[in-house]
Write a protein that holds these residues in place. Structure first.
Motif, PDB file in Angstrom:
ATOM      1  N   GLU A 103     -54.638 -14.087  78.708  1.00 29.32           N
ATOM      2  CA  GLU A 103     -54.094 -13.656  77.361  1.00 29.32           C
ATOM      3  C   GLU A 103     -52.719 -12.961  77.306  1.00 29.32           C
ATOM      4  O   GLU A 103     -52.414 -12.431  78.236  1.00 29.32           O
ATOM      5  CB  GLU A 103     -55.053 -12.406  77.153  1.00 29.32           C
ATOM      6  CG  GLU A 103     -54.950 -11.727  75.529  1.00 29.32           C
ATOM      7  CD  GLU A 103     -54.808 -12.564  74.452  1.00 29.32           C
ATOM      8  OE1 GLU A 103     -55.449 -13.339  74.460  1.00 29.32           O
ATOM      9  OE2 GLU A 103     -54.230 -12.025  73.367  1.00 29.32           O
ATOM     10  N   LEU A 148     -53.797 -20.521  74.174  1.00 27.27           N
ATOM     11  CA  LEU A 148     -54.228 -19.955  75.376  1.00 27.27           C
ATOM     12  C   LEU A 148     -55.589 -19.349  75.378  1.00 27.27           C
ATOM     13  O   LEU A 148     -56.142 -19.172  76.176  1.00 27.27           O
ATOM     14  CB  LEU A 148     -53.245 -18.640  75.639  1.00 27.27           C
ATOM     15  CG  LEU A 148     -52.079 -18.929  76.578  1.00 27.27           C
ATOM     16  CD1 LEU A 148     -51.171 -17.377  76.648  1.00 27.27           C
ATOM     17  CD2 LEU A 148     -52.266 -19.195  77.792  1.00 27.27           C
ATOM     18  N   ARG A 149     -55.872 -19.159  74.105  1.00 24.92           N
ATOM     19  CA  ARG A 149     -57.348 -18.489  73.910  1.00 24.92           C
ATOM     20  C   ARG A 149     -58.517 -19.828  73.893  1.00 24.92           C
ATOM     21  O   ARG A 149     -59.685 -19.595  73.356  1.00 24.92           O
ATOM     22  CB  ARG A 149     -57.581 -17.755  72.563  1.00 24.92           C
ATOM     23  CG  ARG A 149     -56.865 -16.433  72.759  1.00 24.92           C
ATOM     24  CD  ARG A 149     -56.947 -15.491  71.392  1.00 24.92           C
ATOM     25  NE  ARG A 149     -56.066 -14.556  71.749  1.00 24.92           N
ATOM     26  CZ  ARG A 149     -55.581 -13.657  70.738  1.00 24.92           C
ATOM     27  NH1 ARG A 149     -55.587 -14.074  69.367  1.00 24.92           N
ATOM     28  NH2 ARG A 149     -54.774 -12.643  70.796  1.00 24.92           N
ATOM     29  N   THR A 198     -50.575 -18.426  71.478  1.00 21.47           N
ATOM     30  CA  THR A 198     -51.561 -17.587  71.740  1.00 21.47           C
ATOM     31  C   THR A 198     -53.030 -18.272  71.260  1.00 21.47           C
ATOM     32  O   THR A 198     -54.029 -18.020  72.203  1.00 21.47           O
ATOM     33  CB  THR A 198     -51.313 -16.509  70.374  1.00 21.47           C
ATOM     34  OG1 THR A 198     -50.126 -15.633  70.575  1.00 21.47           O
ATOM     35  CG2 THR A 198     -52.561 -15.447  70.724  1.00 21.47           C
ATOM     36  N   ILE A 242     -56.458  -6.476  69.778  1.00 17.62           N
ATOM     37  CA  ILE A 242     -56.869  -7.904  70.210  1.00 17.62           C
ATOM     38  C   ILE A 242     -56.855  -8.482  71.602  1.00 17.62           C
ATOM     39  O   ILE A 242     -57.634  -9.003  72.103  1.00 17.62           O
ATOM     40  CB  ILE A 242     -56.316  -8.920  69.136  1.00 17.62           C
ATOM     41  CG1 ILE A 242     -56.613  -8.717  67.684  1.00 17.62           C
ATOM     42  CG2 ILE A 242     -56.849 -10.371  69.370  1.00 17.62           C
ATOM     43  CD1 ILE A 242     -56.033  -9.555  66.481  1.00 17.62           C
ATOM     44  N   SER A 243     -55.583  -8.197  72.139  1.00 20.68           N
ATOM     45  CA  SER A 243     -55.427  -8.761  73.389  1.00 20.68           C
ATOM     46  C   SER A 243     -56.144  -7.952  74.542  1.00 20.68           C
ATOM     47  O   SER A 243     -56.755  -8.635  75.488  1.00 20.68           O
ATOM     48  CB  SER A 243     -53.911  -8.569  73.643  1.00 20.68           C
ATOM     49  OG  SER A 243     -53.094  -9.523  73.052  1.00 20.68           O
ATOM     50  N   ARG A 251     -60.436  -9.039  74.856  1.00 20.93           N
ATOM     51  CA  ARG A 251     -60.609 -10.452  75.406  1.00 20.93           C
ATOM     52  C   ARG A 251     -61.057 -10.118  77.093  1.00 20.93           C
ATOM     53  O   ARG A 251     -60.555  -9.264  77.663  1.00 20.93           O
ATOM     54  CB  ARG A 251     -59.584 -11.383  75.371  1.00 20.93           C
ATOM     55  CG  ARG A 251     -59.366 -11.810  73.880  1.00 20.93           C
ATOM     56  CD  ARG A 251     -58.568 -13.088  73.982  1.00 20.93           C
ATOM     57  NE  ARG A 251     -59.345 -14.402  74.632  1.00 20.93           N
ATOM     58  CZ  ARG A 251     -58.715 -15.195  75.400  1.00 20.93           C
ATOM     59  NH1 ARG A 251     -57.298 -15.146  75.721  1.00 20.93           N
ATOM     60  NH2 ARG A 251     -59.518 -15.989  75.904  1.00 20.93           N
TER      61      ARG A 251
END
Lengths: 258, 247
Positions: free
Chosen positions: B76, A157-158, A154, B142-143, B146
Protein backbone atom coordinates in the motif's frame (compact mmCIF):
# COMPACT_ATOMS: atom_id res chain seq x y z
CA UNK A 1 -36.99 37.60 -1.90
CA UNK A 2 -34.11 40.05 -1.61
CA UNK A 3 -31.75 37.36 -2.88
CA UNK A 4 -33.96 36.85 -5.95
CA UNK A 5 -33.99 40.59 -6.64
CA UNK A 6 -30.20 40.73 -6.27
CA UNK A 7 -29.83 37.95 -8.84
CA UNK A 8 -32.32 39.34 -11.36
CA UNK A 9 -31.59 43.06 -11.12
CA UNK A 10 -28.20 43.04 -12.92
CA UNK A 11 -29.79 41.06 -15.77
CA UNK A 12 -32.66 43.55 -16.07
CA UNK A 13 -30.21 46.44 -16.05
CA UNK A 14 -28.06 44.83 -18.75
CA UNK A 15 -31.05 43.94 -20.92
CA UNK A 16 -32.45 47.43 -20.48
CA UNK A 17 -29.11 48.93 -21.50
CA UNK A 18 -29.10 46.79 -24.65
CA UNK A 19 -32.61 47.92 -25.60
CA UNK A 20 -31.69 51.54 -24.88
CA UNK A 21 -28.62 51.18 -27.11
CA UNK A 22 -30.77 49.77 -29.93
CA UNK A 23 -33.22 52.68 -29.70
CA UNK A 24 -30.36 55.19 -29.47
CA UNK A 25 -28.74 53.82 -32.61
CA UNK A 26 -32.09 53.98 -34.41
CA UNK A 27 -32.66 57.53 -33.27
CA UNK A 28 -29.14 58.54 -34.33
CA UNK A 29 -29.68 57.01 -37.76
CA UNK A 30 -26.81 54.54 -37.31
CA UNK A 31 -29.41 51.80 -37.75
CA UNK A 32 -31.75 52.77 -40.54
CA UNK A 33 -35.20 53.00 -38.89
CA UNK A 34 -36.78 51.35 -41.93
CA UNK A 35 -34.54 48.31 -41.44
CA UNK A 36 -34.45 48.26 -37.65
CA UNK A 37 -37.90 48.15 -36.07
CA UNK A 38 -38.47 49.50 -32.57
CA UNK A 39 -38.09 47.15 -29.65
CA UNK A 40 -41.81 47.51 -29.00
CA UNK A 41 -42.64 46.38 -32.55
CA UNK A 42 -40.33 43.35 -32.15
CA UNK A 43 -42.00 42.36 -28.89
CA UNK A 44 -45.49 42.69 -30.47
CA UNK A 45 -44.37 40.56 -33.42
CA UNK A 46 -42.94 37.97 -31.03
CA UNK A 47 -46.25 37.60 -29.23
CA UNK A 48 -48.00 37.28 -32.62
CA UNK A 49 -45.64 34.48 -33.54
CA UNK A 50 -46.14 32.67 -30.26
CA UNK A 51 -49.88 32.65 -30.88
CA UNK A 52 -49.33 31.00 -34.28
CA UNK A 53 -49.53 27.20 -34.18
CA UNK A 54 -47.38 26.83 -37.30
CA UNK A 55 -44.65 28.90 -35.69
CA UNK A 56 -44.73 26.78 -32.57
CA UNK A 57 -44.31 23.73 -34.79
CA UNK A 58 -41.20 25.38 -36.27
CA UNK A 59 -39.85 26.02 -32.77
CA UNK A 60 -40.49 22.40 -31.83
CA UNK A 61 -38.76 21.06 -34.98
CA UNK A 62 -35.66 23.17 -34.36
CA UNK A 63 -35.58 22.14 -30.71
CA UNK A 64 -36.06 18.50 -31.62
CA UNK A 65 -33.26 18.60 -34.20
CA UNK A 66 -30.98 20.29 -31.66
CA UNK A 67 -31.58 17.63 -29.02
CA UNK A 68 -31.43 14.66 -31.38
CA UNK A 69 -28.24 15.97 -33.01
CA UNK A 70 -26.70 16.64 -29.59
CA UNK A 71 -27.67 13.19 -28.33
CA UNK A 72 -26.06 11.51 -31.36
CA UNK A 73 -23.02 13.73 -30.87
CA UNK A 74 -22.78 12.63 -27.23
CA UNK A 75 -23.05 8.96 -28.19
CA UNK A 76 -20.04 9.33 -30.49
CA UNK A 77 -18.09 12.08 -28.79
CA UNK A 78 -17.96 10.78 -25.22
CA UNK A 79 -16.40 7.37 -26.05
CA UNK A 80 -14.06 8.96 -28.61
CA UNK A 81 -12.76 11.44 -26.04
CA UNK A 82 -12.55 8.73 -23.40
CA UNK A 83 -10.48 6.45 -25.64
CA UNK A 84 -8.16 9.33 -26.47
CA UNK A 85 -7.87 10.25 -22.82
CA UNK A 86 -7.08 6.73 -21.68
CA UNK A 87 -4.67 5.76 -24.43
CA UNK A 88 -1.72 7.80 -25.65
CA UNK A 89 -1.63 5.89 -28.94
CA UNK A 90 -5.28 6.62 -29.66
CA UNK A 91 -4.67 10.27 -28.75
CA UNK A 92 -1.68 10.42 -31.09
CA UNK A 93 -3.71 8.92 -33.91
CA UNK A 94 -7.11 10.53 -33.49
CA UNK A 95 -6.12 13.78 -31.78
CA UNK A 96 -4.84 15.69 -34.84
CA UNK A 97 -7.91 14.57 -36.82
CA UNK A 98 -10.24 15.75 -34.06
CA UNK A 99 -8.41 19.07 -33.94
CA UNK A 100 -8.67 19.40 -37.73
CA UNK A 101 -12.40 18.79 -37.85
CA UNK A 102 -13.01 20.95 -34.80
CA UNK A 103 -11.21 23.84 -36.50
CA UNK A 104 -13.22 23.35 -39.68
CA UNK A 105 -16.28 25.66 -39.78
CA UNK A 106 -19.20 23.32 -39.26
CA UNK A 107 -21.21 24.78 -42.14
CA UNK A 108 -18.36 23.86 -44.50
CA UNK A 109 -19.43 20.26 -43.99
CA UNK A 110 -22.88 20.99 -45.34
CA UNK A 111 -22.32 20.64 -49.11
CA UNK A 112 -20.38 17.41 -48.64
CA UNK A 113 -22.99 15.91 -46.31
CA UNK A 114 -25.86 16.94 -48.58
CA UNK A 115 -24.12 15.42 -51.60
CA UNK A 116 -23.38 12.15 -49.78
CA UNK A 117 -26.61 11.71 -47.85
CA UNK A 118 -29.21 13.94 -49.44
CA UNK A 119 -31.21 16.68 -47.72
CA UNK A 120 -33.25 14.66 -45.27
CA UNK A 121 -33.23 14.49 -41.47
CA UNK A 122 -30.16 12.24 -41.47
CA UNK A 123 -28.02 14.98 -42.99
CA UNK A 124 -29.41 17.56 -40.58
CA UNK A 125 -28.65 15.28 -37.64
CA UNK A 126 -25.09 14.69 -38.84
CA UNK A 127 -24.49 18.39 -39.38
CA UNK A 128 -25.39 18.98 -35.72
CA UNK A 129 -23.90 15.79 -34.27
CA UNK A 130 -20.40 15.96 -35.76
CA UNK A 131 -19.28 19.37 -34.46
CA UNK A 132 -21.08 19.09 -31.11
CA UNK A 133 -19.80 15.54 -30.70
CA UNK A 134 -16.23 16.68 -31.29
CA UNK A 135 -16.66 19.44 -28.72
CA UNK A 136 -17.97 16.96 -26.16
CA UNK A 137 -15.09 14.60 -27.08
CA UNK A 138 -12.69 17.32 -25.98
CA UNK A 139 -14.35 17.56 -22.56
CA UNK A 140 -14.37 13.79 -22.26
CA UNK A 141 -10.68 13.67 -23.22
CA UNK A 142 -9.63 16.29 -20.68
CA UNK A 143 -11.75 14.64 -18.00
CA UNK A 144 -9.67 11.48 -18.47
CA UNK A 145 -6.39 13.38 -18.67
CA UNK A 146 -7.23 15.10 -15.38
CA UNK A 147 -7.31 11.76 -13.58
CA UNK A 148 -4.17 11.72 -11.52
CA UNK A 149 -1.61 9.00 -12.25
CA UNK A 150 -1.23 8.61 -8.48
CA UNK A 151 -4.88 7.57 -8.17
CA UNK A 152 -4.47 4.97 -10.92
CA UNK A 153 -1.26 3.65 -9.37
CA UNK A 154 -2.91 3.50 -5.94
CA UNK A 155 -5.84 1.47 -7.26
CA UNK A 156 -3.65 -0.84 -9.34
CA UNK A 157 -1.51 -1.53 -6.26
CA UNK A 158 -4.74 -2.46 -4.49
CA UNK A 159 -5.35 -5.08 -7.16
CA UNK A 160 -7.98 -3.44 -9.34
CA UNK A 161 -8.02 -4.62 -12.94
CA UNK A 162 -7.93 -2.12 -15.81
CA UNK A 163 -11.66 -2.59 -16.32
CA UNK A 164 -12.36 -1.91 -12.64
CA UNK A 165 -10.22 1.22 -12.79
CA UNK A 166 -12.16 2.42 -15.84
CA UNK A 167 -15.46 1.86 -13.99
CA UNK A 168 -14.31 3.30 -10.67
CA UNK A 169 -12.37 6.28 -11.99
CA UNK A 170 -12.67 7.18 -15.66
CA UNK A 171 -16.44 6.81 -15.99
CA UNK A 172 -17.19 9.05 -12.99
CA UNK A 173 -14.47 11.47 -14.10
CA UNK A 174 -16.18 11.84 -17.47
CA UNK A 175 -19.63 12.19 -15.91
CA UNK A 176 -18.17 14.81 -13.56
CA UNK A 177 -17.14 16.98 -16.52
CA UNK A 178 -19.89 16.06 -18.95
CA UNK A 179 -22.47 18.64 -17.78
CA UNK A 180 -20.03 21.42 -18.73
CA UNK A 181 -19.45 19.78 -22.11
CA UNK A 182 -23.18 19.51 -22.78
CA UNK A 183 -23.74 23.15 -21.86
CA UNK A 184 -20.96 24.29 -24.19
CA UNK A 185 -22.28 22.10 -27.00
CA UNK A 186 -25.92 23.18 -26.65
CA UNK A 187 -25.63 26.65 -28.26
CA UNK A 188 -23.52 25.18 -31.06
CA UNK A 189 -26.09 22.46 -31.67
CA UNK A 190 -28.90 25.01 -31.75
CA UNK A 191 -27.02 27.26 -34.16
CA UNK A 192 -26.39 24.33 -36.48
CA UNK A 193 -30.02 23.25 -36.23
CA UNK A 194 -31.06 26.71 -37.43
CA UNK A 195 -28.54 26.48 -40.30
CA UNK A 196 -29.86 23.02 -41.16
CA UNK A 197 -33.41 24.45 -41.23
CA UNK A 198 -32.22 27.15 -43.64
CA UNK A 199 -30.29 25.10 -46.16
CA UNK A 200 -31.10 21.43 -45.91
CA UNK A 201 -34.58 21.09 -47.32
CA UNK A 202 -36.57 21.54 -44.14
CA UNK A 203 -40.31 22.08 -44.22
CA UNK A 204 -40.43 23.37 -40.67
CA UNK A 205 -37.89 25.14 -38.52
CA UNK A 206 -36.79 28.52 -37.22
CA UNK A 207 -34.10 28.83 -39.89
CA UNK A 208 -36.71 28.56 -42.59
CA UNK A 209 -38.72 31.32 -40.89
CA UNK A 210 -35.69 33.60 -40.75
CA UNK A 211 -35.07 33.23 -44.49
CA UNK A 212 -38.74 33.78 -45.29
CA UNK A 213 -39.04 36.94 -43.15
CA UNK A 214 -35.81 38.34 -44.56
CA UNK A 215 -36.94 37.78 -48.16
CA UNK A 216 -40.33 39.38 -47.51
CA UNK A 217 -38.94 42.22 -45.38
CA UNK A 218 -41.09 41.33 -42.37
CA UNK A 219 -38.37 42.74 -40.15
CA UNK A 220 -40.20 42.86 -36.83
CA UNK A 221 -41.03 39.16 -37.28
CA UNK A 222 -37.42 38.48 -38.32
CA UNK A 223 -36.01 39.99 -35.13
CA UNK A 224 -38.82 38.44 -33.11
CA UNK A 225 -37.82 35.01 -34.42
CA UNK A 226 -34.19 35.71 -33.50
CA UNK A 227 -35.25 36.69 -29.99
CA UNK A 228 -37.38 33.58 -29.61
CA UNK A 229 -34.47 31.43 -30.86
CA UNK A 230 -32.35 33.02 -28.14
CA UNK A 231 -34.98 32.34 -25.52
CA UNK A 232 -35.17 28.73 -26.76
CA UNK A 233 -31.42 28.37 -26.28
CA UNK A 234 -31.56 29.92 -22.81
CA UNK A 235 -34.46 27.66 -21.87
CA UNK A 236 -32.57 24.55 -22.98
CA UNK A 237 -29.53 25.71 -21.01
CA UNK A 238 -31.66 26.28 -17.91
CA UNK A 239 -33.40 22.92 -18.40
CA UNK A 240 -30.04 21.16 -18.44
CA UNK A 241 -29.66 22.08 -14.75
CA UNK A 242 -32.92 20.28 -14.02
CA UNK A 243 -32.34 17.28 -16.23
CA UNK A 244 -28.74 16.53 -15.32
CA UNK A 245 -28.83 14.59 -12.03
CA UNK A 246 -28.03 16.60 -8.94
CA UNK A 247 -25.34 14.17 -7.86
CA UNK A 248 -23.37 14.94 -11.03
CA UNK A 249 -23.40 18.62 -10.16
CA UNK A 250 -20.77 19.75 -7.76
CA UNK A 251 -19.32 23.06 -6.83
CA UNK A 252 -17.10 22.86 -9.88
CA UNK A 253 -19.70 22.34 -12.57
CA UNK A 254 -23.08 23.02 -11.00
CA UNK A 255 -23.16 26.77 -11.36
CA UNK A 256 -24.57 28.73 -14.25
CA UNK A 257 -22.34 31.39 -15.76
CA UNK A 258 -24.10 33.88 -13.56
CA UNK B 1 11.24 -9.61 3.59
CA UNK B 2 11.49 -6.94 0.90
CA UNK B 3 14.33 -4.77 -0.27
CA UNK B 4 16.51 -3.21 -2.91
CA UNK B 5 19.85 -4.53 -4.12
CA UNK B 6 22.38 -2.25 -5.90
CA UNK B 7 19.56 -0.14 -7.25
CA UNK B 8 20.37 2.74 -9.55
CA UNK B 9 17.70 5.05 -10.97
CA UNK B 10 18.87 7.32 -13.71
CA UNK B 11 16.79 9.76 -15.72
CA UNK B 12 17.96 10.66 -19.20
CA UNK B 13 18.48 14.38 -19.70
CA UNK B 14 18.09 16.42 -22.85
CA UNK B 15 19.87 15.00 -25.95
CA UNK B 16 23.55 15.67 -25.51
CA UNK B 17 23.04 16.75 -21.92
CA UNK B 18 23.90 14.99 -18.65
CA UNK B 19 21.56 12.47 -17.12
CA UNK B 20 20.24 12.76 -13.59
CA UNK B 21 21.07 9.99 -11.18
CA UNK B 22 18.24 10.00 -8.68
CA UNK B 23 19.42 6.93 -6.73
CA UNK B 24 22.82 5.31 -6.74
CA UNK B 25 23.77 1.88 -5.44
CA UNK B 26 20.98 1.54 -2.96
CA UNK B 27 20.95 -1.68 -0.99
CA UNK B 28 18.25 -1.78 1.61
CA UNK B 29 16.01 -4.28 3.28
CA UNK B 30 13.01 -4.17 5.52
CA UNK B 31 11.89 -7.06 7.67
CA UNK B 32 8.77 -8.06 9.52
CA UNK B 33 7.72 -5.55 12.21
CA UNK B 34 10.22 -2.97 10.95
CA UNK B 35 9.29 0.70 10.99
CA UNK B 36 11.80 2.63 8.93
CA UNK B 37 11.98 6.36 8.29
CA UNK B 38 13.63 7.79 5.21
CA UNK B 39 15.04 11.26 5.58
CA UNK B 40 17.04 13.52 3.33
CA UNK B 41 17.09 16.92 1.70
CA UNK B 42 14.67 17.79 -1.08
CA UNK B 43 15.63 15.98 -4.25
CA UNK B 44 17.57 13.25 -2.46
CA UNK B 45 15.36 10.57 -4.03
CA UNK B 46 13.11 9.62 -1.11
CA UNK B 47 9.97 9.31 -3.25
CA UNK B 48 11.85 7.46 -6.00
CA UNK B 49 13.16 5.10 -3.31
CA UNK B 50 9.62 4.33 -2.16
CA UNK B 51 8.34 3.95 -5.71
CA UNK B 52 11.01 1.38 -6.59
CA UNK B 53 10.34 -0.44 -3.31
CA UNK B 54 6.62 -0.51 -4.13
CA UNK B 55 7.30 -1.92 -7.59
CA UNK B 56 5.77 1.17 -9.24
CA UNK B 57 9.02 2.09 -10.92
CA UNK B 58 11.70 -0.10 -12.46
CA UNK B 59 15.27 0.78 -11.56
CA UNK B 60 17.80 1.48 -14.31
CA UNK B 61 19.89 -1.28 -12.80
CA UNK B 62 19.81 -3.43 -9.69
CA UNK B 63 16.73 -5.17 -8.44
CA UNK B 64 13.85 -5.15 -6.04
CA UNK B 65 14.13 -8.18 -3.83
CA UNK B 66 11.21 -10.16 -2.52
CA UNK B 67 12.03 -13.09 -0.32
CA UNK B 68 10.35 -15.55 1.98
CA UNK B 69 6.84 -14.59 0.93
CA UNK B 70 6.37 -17.01 -1.91
CA UNK B 71 3.94 -14.64 -3.57
CA UNK B 72 3.65 -11.10 -4.85
CA UNK B 73 3.86 -8.82 -1.85
CA UNK B 74 0.81 -6.76 -1.00
CA UNK B 75 1.91 -3.13 -0.92
CA UNK B 76 0.00 0.00 0.00
CA UNK B 77 1.39 3.38 -1.03
CA UNK B 78 0.21 6.69 0.36
CA UNK B 79 1.37 9.37 -2.06
CA UNK B 80 2.79 12.72 -1.03
CA UNK B 81 0.18 14.23 -3.33
CA UNK B 82 -2.60 12.70 -1.20
CA UNK B 83 -5.19 15.08 -2.66
CA UNK B 84 -4.80 13.43 -6.05
CA UNK B 85 -5.77 10.03 -4.64
CA UNK B 86 -9.18 11.12 -3.34
CA UNK B 87 -12.31 10.85 -5.50
CA UNK B 88 -13.62 14.39 -6.13
CA UNK B 89 -17.08 13.12 -7.13
CA UNK B 90 -17.62 11.03 -3.95
CA UNK B 91 -18.34 12.18 -0.45
CA UNK B 92 -15.73 10.86 1.98
CA UNK B 93 -17.67 7.80 3.14
CA UNK B 94 -18.48 6.71 -0.44
CA UNK B 95 -14.91 7.48 -1.46
CA UNK B 96 -13.58 5.18 1.24
CA UNK B 97 -15.85 2.37 0.01
CA UNK B 98 -14.69 2.83 -3.59
CA UNK B 99 -11.03 3.13 -2.56
CA UNK B 100 -11.19 -0.12 -0.61
CA UNK B 101 -13.36 -1.95 -3.16
CA UNK B 102 -16.17 -2.32 -0.70
CA UNK B 103 -14.21 -4.67 1.59
CA UNK B 104 -16.29 -4.25 4.74
CA UNK B 105 -13.52 -5.04 7.21
CA UNK B 106 -11.13 -2.52 5.69
CA UNK B 107 -13.86 0.10 5.20
CA UNK B 108 -14.81 -0.15 8.88
CA UNK B 109 -11.19 0.19 9.89
CA UNK B 110 -10.71 3.23 7.65
CA UNK B 111 -13.75 4.94 9.12
CA UNK B 112 -12.59 4.13 12.65
CA UNK B 113 -9.07 5.38 11.80
CA UNK B 114 -10.43 8.65 10.50
CA UNK B 115 -12.62 9.15 13.56
CA UNK B 116 -9.54 8.49 15.69
CA UNK B 117 -7.40 10.97 13.75
CA UNK B 118 -10.01 13.71 13.69
CA UNK B 119 -12.92 13.15 16.10
CA UNK B 120 -16.22 14.34 14.67
CA UNK B 121 -14.97 14.09 11.09
CA UNK B 122 -17.43 15.21 8.40
CA UNK B 123 -17.95 12.01 6.44
CA UNK B 124 -20.62 13.54 4.20
CA UNK B 125 -18.26 16.23 2.86
CA UNK B 126 -16.71 16.20 -0.58
CA UNK B 127 -12.90 16.31 -0.70
CA UNK B 128 -12.88 19.88 -2.00
CA UNK B 129 -14.84 20.90 1.11
CA UNK B 130 -12.10 19.60 3.40
CA UNK B 131 -8.95 21.33 4.56
CA UNK B 132 -5.56 20.01 3.44
CA UNK B 133 -5.01 18.34 6.80
CA UNK B 134 -8.42 16.66 6.65
CA UNK B 135 -7.70 15.40 3.14
CA UNK B 136 -4.38 13.97 4.31
CA UNK B 137 -6.14 12.32 7.23
CA UNK B 138 -8.56 10.63 4.82
CA UNK B 139 -5.70 9.28 2.69
CA UNK B 140 -3.82 8.08 5.78
CA UNK B 141 -6.91 6.46 7.28
CA UNK B 142 -7.50 4.50 4.08
CA UNK B 143 -3.88 3.41 3.69
CA UNK B 144 -3.60 2.23 7.30
CA UNK B 145 -6.84 0.25 7.03
CA UNK B 146 -5.52 -2.23 4.51
CA UNK B 147 -3.99 -5.61 5.38
CA UNK B 148 -0.67 -5.54 3.55
CA UNK B 149 2.88 -6.78 3.71
CA UNK B 150 4.42 -3.35 3.28
CA UNK B 151 2.94 0.05 4.04
CA UNK B 152 4.74 2.90 2.31
CA UNK B 153 3.89 6.46 3.36
CA UNK B 154 5.32 9.46 1.54
CA UNK B 155 5.31 12.46 3.89
CA UNK B 156 2.19 11.24 5.70
CA UNK B 157 2.04 13.84 8.51
CA UNK B 158 2.98 17.16 6.90
CA UNK B 159 -0.44 18.81 6.82
CA UNK B 160 -1.75 17.45 10.12
CA UNK B 161 -2.10 19.59 13.20
CA UNK B 162 -0.21 18.69 16.39
CA UNK B 163 -2.96 16.53 17.88
CA UNK B 164 -3.77 14.73 14.63
CA UNK B 165 -0.06 14.18 14.03
CA UNK B 166 0.42 12.49 17.43
CA UNK B 167 -2.61 10.31 16.72
CA UNK B 168 -1.30 9.50 13.25
CA UNK B 169 1.99 8.30 14.73
CA UNK B 170 0.09 6.19 17.24
CA UNK B 171 -2.03 4.80 14.38
CA UNK B 172 1.02 3.76 12.37
CA UNK B 173 2.42 2.00 15.45
CA UNK B 174 -0.91 0.25 15.94
CA UNK B 175 -0.87 -0.96 12.34
CA UNK B 176 2.25 -3.00 13.12
CA UNK B 177 1.06 -4.17 16.53
CA UNK B 178 -2.25 -5.36 15.06
CA UNK B 179 -0.45 -6.98 12.14
CA UNK B 180 -2.39 -5.02 9.57
CA UNK B 181 0.96 -4.27 7.96
CA UNK B 182 4.07 -6.38 8.40
CA UNK B 183 6.38 -3.40 7.92
CA UNK B 184 6.16 0.37 7.45
CA UNK B 185 8.52 2.64 5.55
CA UNK B 186 7.81 6.35 5.56
CA UNK B 187 9.51 9.53 4.44
CA UNK B 188 9.62 12.65 6.53
CA UNK B 189 11.48 15.91 6.98
CA UNK B 190 10.71 15.88 10.70
CA UNK B 191 13.28 14.44 13.07
CA UNK B 192 10.58 14.42 15.75
CA UNK B 193 8.29 12.19 13.69
CA UNK B 194 11.13 9.88 12.70
CA UNK B 195 12.35 9.57 16.27
CA UNK B 196 8.83 9.05 17.64
CA UNK B 197 7.83 6.29 15.23
CA UNK B 198 10.80 4.57 13.62
CA UNK B 199 13.29 2.06 14.99
CA UNK B 200 15.61 2.80 12.11
CA UNK B 201 16.23 5.96 10.12
CA UNK B 202 17.90 5.88 6.72
CA UNK B 203 19.49 9.19 5.73
CA UNK B 204 19.84 9.86 2.01
CA UNK B 205 22.41 12.15 0.47
CA UNK B 206 21.81 14.25 -2.63
CA UNK B 207 23.31 14.17 -6.08
CA UNK B 208 23.29 11.29 -6.50
CA UNK B 209 20.86 9.93 -3.94
CA UNK B 210 22.62 7.33 -1.89
CA UNK B 211 22.45 6.09 1.66
CA UNK B 212 24.61 8.46 3.65
CA UNK B 213 23.98 6.98 7.07
CA UNK B 214 21.68 4.78 9.05
CA UNK B 215 20.59 5.43 12.60
CA UNK B 216 19.16 2.65 14.75
CA UNK B 217 17.33 3.29 17.95
CA UNK B 218 17.72 0.78 20.71
CA UNK B 219 14.50 -0.42 22.20
CA UNK B 220 12.44 -0.09 19.02
CA UNK B 221 9.79 2.52 18.33
CA UNK B 222 9.08 4.64 21.36
CA UNK B 223 5.54 5.31 22.56
CA UNK B 224 6.43 7.87 25.17
CA UNK B 225 9.33 8.82 27.44
CA UNK B 226 10.08 12.35 26.40
CA UNK B 227 13.72 12.07 27.55
CA UNK B 228 14.36 9.08 25.29
CA UNK B 229 12.59 10.85 22.46
CA UNK B 230 14.55 14.03 23.03
CA UNK B 231 17.85 12.14 22.92
CA UNK B 232 16.86 10.42 19.72
CA UNK B 233 15.84 13.68 18.08
CA UNK B 234 19.13 15.33 18.98
CA UNK B 235 21.17 12.38 17.72
CA UNK B 236 19.16 12.23 14.53
CA UNK B 237 19.51 15.92 13.79
CA UNK B 238 23.27 15.72 14.29
CA UNK B 239 23.63 12.75 11.91
CA UNK B 240 21.36 14.42 9.35
CA UNK B 241 23.44 17.59 9.46
CA UNK B 242 26.59 15.51 8.87
CA UNK B 243 25.06 13.73 5.91
CA UNK B 244 23.80 16.96 4.36
CA UNK B 245 27.24 18.58 4.88
CA UNK B 246 28.96 15.75 3.06
CA UNK B 247 26.59 15.98 0.07
Amino acid sequence: MLEMVKRVLPLLVAAGALVALWELLRAAGVLAPALAPTFGAVVDASFDLLRDGEFLLDVWQTARRTLVGLAVGLLGGVPLGALMGMSRNVARGAGPLVDFFRALPAVALLPALATLFGIGEFTKTLLIAIPSGLLVATFSYFACREVSPELIETLELRGLSRGEVVRAVFVPAILYRLPSGVRYALPLALALAVVADMFVGARHGLGLRLIAYQETFQLAHLYGTIMIAGVLGAAMYALSFVVIPRRLRTQQNGGALW
Amino acid sequence: MLGLRDVVVEYRGRPGGPSLVALSNITFSVGVRDIVALMGANGSGKTTFLRVLAGLQRPSSGERVVSALGRTPRVEFMFQNYRATLFPWHRVRAGIRTALRGRDDEVEHAIANLEFLIPGFRFDAYPHELSGGEQQAVALAISTARCVDLLLLDEPFGALDVRARMRAIALCRKVIMQDRAKAVVFTTHSAEDAAALAQRVVLLRNHPGLIGAEVRFDGGATGGGSEVLSTRITALRARLAEVVERA
